[in-house]
Design a protein around this motif. Sequence first.
Motif, PDB file in Angstrom:
ATOM      1  N   GLY A   4      19.245  22.705  30.302  1.00 22.17           N
ATOM      2  CA  GLY A   4      18.409  22.472  29.131  1.00 22.17           C
ATOM      3  C   GLY A   4      17.019  23.034  29.302  1.00 22.17           C
ATOM      4  O   GLY A   4      16.790  23.931  30.124  1.00 22.17           O
ATOM      5  N   THR A   5      16.114  22.486  28.524  1.00 23.33           N
ATOM      6  CA  THR A   5      14.717  22.899  28.579  1.00 23.33           C
ATOM      7  C   THR A   5      13.890  21.734  29.102  1.00 23.33           C
ATOM      8  O   THR A   5      14.102  20.593  28.710  1.00 23.33           O
ATOM      9  N   PHE A   6      12.961  22.061  29.992  1.00 24.11           N
ATOM     10  CA  PHE A   6      12.155  21.048  30.691  1.00 24.11           C
ATOM     11  C   PHE A   6      10.848  20.819  29.942  1.00 24.11           C
ATOM     12  O   PHE A   6      10.129  21.774  29.660  1.00 24.11           O
ATOM     13  N   MET A  60      20.098  21.323  23.050  1.00 21.37           N
ATOM     14  CA  MET A  60      20.641  21.308  21.687  1.00 21.37           C
ATOM     15  C   MET A  60      20.330  19.996  20.969  1.00 21.37           C
ATOM     16  O   MET A  60      21.206  19.345  20.423  1.00 21.37           O
ATOM     17  N   LYS A  61      19.089  19.617  21.010  1.00 24.34           N
ATOM     18  CA  LYS A  61      18.557  18.428  20.327  1.00 24.34           C
ATOM     19  C   LYS A  61      19.053  17.111  20.900  1.00 24.34           C
ATOM     20  O   LYS A  61      18.906  16.069  20.288  1.00 24.34           O
ATOM     21  N   LEU A  62      19.654  17.174  22.056  1.00 25.07           N
ATOM     22  CA  LEU A  62      19.914  15.948  22.819  1.00 25.07           C
ATOM     23  C   LEU A  62      18.779  15.840  23.835  1.00 25.07           C
ATOM     24  O   LEU A  62      18.611  16.734  24.670  1.00 25.07           O
ATOM     25  N   HIS A 117      25.624  16.959  25.191  1.00 28.69           N
ATOM     26  CA  HIS A 117      25.102  17.672  24.015  1.00 28.69           C
ATOM     27  C   HIS A 117      26.222  18.020  23.030  1.00 28.69           C
ATOM     28  O   HIS A 117      25.935  18.384  21.894  1.00 28.69           O
ATOM     29  N   HIS A 118      27.466  17.881  23.450  1.00 29.89           N
ATOM     30  CA  HIS A 118      28.581  18.088  22.507  1.00 29.89           C
ATOM     31  C   HIS A 118      28.445  17.174  21.292  1.00 29.89           C
ATOM     32  O   HIS A 118      28.866  17.520  20.198  1.00 29.89           O
ATOM     33  N   LEU A 119      27.861  15.990  21.527  1.00 31.72           N
ATOM     34  CA  LEU A 119      27.744  15.024  20.428  1.00 31.72           C
ATOM     35  C   LEU A 119      26.790  15.508  19.332  1.00 31.72           C
ATOM     36  O   LEU A 119      26.846  15.028  18.206  1.00 31.72           O
ATOM     37  N   THR A 120      25.921  16.449  19.675  1.00 29.27           N
ATOM     38  CA  THR A 120      25.079  17.084  18.651  1.00 29.27           C
ATOM     39  C   THR A 120      25.958  17.692  17.563  1.00 29.27           C
ATOM     40  O   THR A 120      25.669  17.580  16.371  1.00 29.27           O
TER      41      THR A 120
END
Lengths: 148, 329
Positions: free
Chosen positions: A78-80, A110-112, B156-159
């Motif tokens: 992800g992004t830090f 991805m927005k998580l 993140h699959h849940l996105t």
Amino acid sequence: MDIKDIKALYKFLRDTDIVEIDIEEEKGKLRIKRGCVLPREEAAYAAPVTAPSPAKTVVEAAPAKPDNVMVVTSPMVGTFYRSASPEASPFVEMGGIVKNGQTLCIIEAMKLMNEVESEYAGRIVSILVENGQPVEYGEPLFHVEASK
Amino acid sequence: MQTKDAAEVRIIRLLRAEGGQAVSGSAISASLGISRAAVWKHIERLRLMGYDIDAQPRKGYSLDPDHSRPFNNVEIAASLKTSLVGRAVYYYPALASTNATAFELGRANAPDGTVVIADSQTGGKGRLGRRWESPPGVNLYTSIILRPPVAPVLAHHLTFVAAVSVAGAVAAFIGRRPAVKWPNDVLIDSRKVAGILLEMDSEPDRVNFVVIGIGVNANLKAKAMPSAIRDIATSLSMITGHGVDRAALACALYSELEKWYKIYLDGGLAPVLEAWRGWFASEGKQVRVAAFGRTIDGVCAGVDVDGALLVRTQAGKVERVVSGDVETV
């Protein structure tokens, strides 16, 4: 230059923005690199200090990571982010004291959003990734010197 | 907190089943296994919650089927057709953020499928500390706690599960197909009608829970929107021209989410991504990705097997994006 001088120099550098310095003397060369952008754990612990060597060659001799220094790694790709928003102050600063369970950073994929918490009480001795940079799964993010 | 089995929820179901005909207090009392005095107390509470329940001597209680339905957890729990999502429903008139409350509930071991709803939020949040406009009385703000048996690297699959669920519920509700912007904004006429933000609590090797926060602009009017979002946001009622029943919208959303979550648990990300691609409108288009000080321009080449956005730059290189804001240009 002896070990006392090197220690003093390192202490001085720590309070500045200087990230790398090369000193050449008759007795040998010294390079000090202090960085926050060291993507791999094995790359360095905090500030690798290159010991002066008798010969005129540079020997990169990073000291072994002390047992009480814990590595906080990324739980996912992800992004830090060091703060909750671009305007907010960072969750933790270099040298800052952290409690067990305290939020150190956010990793976004991805927005998580995943708030990474310290599993240790202690002091932040390295921040290994720059704000906004991509990280891999298992990539070291922080070194926390655990309180005794 | 309400569940499907709570007394007040069962009373509303009983009265609804009679379609406006009276049900005697003793019949309710027998059906629920509680005293008539307890039935009376529940009826009083339901009236305070906005239910127009009529009581007639010797006949019993009745609920006018034409009366508008209130927006609260009894109404949602009574209308739900799901078994997992919404098994426990928490409703609050006002919260700082449904995600924050759901996160606390998750930490306090709230069961898989617990949902939190607020009529308004004082600190509704979007990505990276952005604000989600959350005035009272008009929109849907809800967070769902899921406990997927997957490793954190896959959470993140849940996105995408959330994106297809919201898009499906919106489409069913207004009879128009929305578009999905990577990874999970839901747009109609290029304006945002719903936003999704997920937060995870995990151990190194397992997900404790994921909170899926969903905001849907349901009955928000253009003139009530702050100028900052007026040109980029819309609402379901602005599209359809009539008001939306938020409790029914919430139930439609939970049904879709339950359906897609099961598809994901059974078949993995592939079937979810396939459906997601059906809503995705940017493929083949010129896009600009803003990702923390870095901008990538190129043609959108779809998404990778894990959902990462693929952008083919002018130099011919395909960049993988895992976080950022994507605009078609």
